[in-house]
Design an enzyme around this catalytic site. Structure first.
Site, PDB file in Angstrom:
ATOM      1  N   ASN A  64      31.009  62.893  21.045  1.00 18.50           N
ATOM      2  CA  ASN A  64      31.265  62.249  19.939  1.00 18.50           C
ATOM      3  C   ASN A  64      31.851  60.859  20.759  1.00 18.50           C
ATOM      4  O   ASN A  64      32.818  60.999  21.553  1.00 18.50           O
ATOM      5  CB  ASN A  64      32.002  62.479  18.909  1.00 18.50           C
ATOM      6  CG  ASN A  64      33.238  63.512  19.139  1.00 18.50           C
ATOM      7  OD1 ASN A  64      33.392  64.032  20.341  1.00 18.50           O
ATOM      8  ND2 ASN A  64      34.361  63.466  18.498  1.00 18.50           N
ATOM      9  N   CYS A  75      28.929  60.647  15.889  1.00 19.04           N
ATOM     10  CA  CYS A  75      28.991  62.185  16.147  1.00 19.04           C
ATOM     11  C   CYS A  75      28.159  62.604  17.414  1.00 19.04           C
ATOM     12  O   CYS A  75      27.155  61.791  17.749  1.00 19.04           O
ATOM     13  CB  CYS A  75      28.432  62.883  14.927  1.00 19.04           C
ATOM     14  SG  CYS A  75      29.277  62.606  13.534  1.00 19.04           S
ATOM     15  N   GLU A  77      26.241  64.883  17.731  1.00 22.68           N
ATOM     16  CA  GLU A  77      25.029  65.335  17.534  1.00 22.68           C
ATOM     17  C   GLU A  77      23.863  64.242  17.613  1.00 22.68           C
ATOM     18  O   GLU A  77      22.754  64.225  18.218  1.00 22.68           O
ATOM     19  CB  GLU A  77      24.781  66.003  16.163  1.00 22.68           C
ATOM     20  CG  GLU A  77      25.575  67.310  16.042  1.00 22.68           C
ATOM     21  CD  GLU A  77      26.774  67.179  15.587  1.00 22.68           C
ATOM     22  OE1 GLU A  77      27.646  66.286  15.820  1.00 22.68           O
ATOM     23  OE2 GLU A  77      27.143  67.982  14.781  1.00 22.68           O
TER      24      GLU A  77
END
Ligand code: THU
Length: 161
Positions: A64, A75, A77
């Site tokens: 992040n 984030c 991901e």
């Protein structure tokens, strides 16, 4: 009048420890943990790491990245997924491992926006993605396909061509 029920079956595989995962998935989780430590999270102090395994065996990692203007952060991901999409646009994602620093019983799960980004990747390559969610010491949740975490999702099928 009684309504017809449309139900989704949510199926999550739960492991008590990451040691129960196959060796290659343990390695992916270790890669997520390693990059997690390099996260830039001075505002939340909540570090997250993600490791994306592509179909060709390449691993992309991300963490992040926060910002003083909070919504400008990103984030872990999506940092990893968007990098994969930019650098390897024609390669599908096989597995994503995600972990966070918190010593929690419940593993970290992707936020709604990240789930939507994972959904787009699945549809783009017509391939379900395995998601491994963990904390360093807690249980590990595994799902196969984002629909488990994002039922009734929005997708391109609603958009006029
Ligand atoms: N965060 C992630 O990177 N991934 C998740 O799955 C949950 C939340 C980040 C966003 C923000 O930097 C911090 O964690 C606190 O929300």
């Amino acid at each position: 009048m009684s309504a017809e029920k449309l139900q989704y079956i949510v199926s999550v595989d739960v492991y008590n420890t990451a040691k129960q995962l196959p060796a290659d998935e343990q390695t992916l989780l270790q890669q997520a943990t390693k990059i997690m430590h390099a996260a830039y999270a001075p505002y939340s102090n909540f570090k997250v790491g993600a490791a994306v395994l592509l179909e060709n065996g390449k691993v992309i990692t991300g963490n992040n990245q926060e910002n003083a203007a909070y919504p400008s952060g990103m984030c872990a991901e999506r940092v990893a997924i968007f990098y994969a999409g930019a650098q390897h646009p024609d390669i599908a994602i096989k597995t994503i491992a995600v972990t966070c620093e918190a010593e929690a019983e419940q593993p970290v799960t992707p936020c709604g926006a990240c789930r939507q980004a994972i959904a787009e990747y699945e549809q783009r390559h017509n391939k379900k993605i395995k998601l491994i969610m963990a904390t360093p010491t807690g249980k590990v949740f595994c799902t196969n396909g984002i629909e488990t975490l994002l039922p009734f999702m929005f997708s391109s099928k609603y958009l006029k061509k």
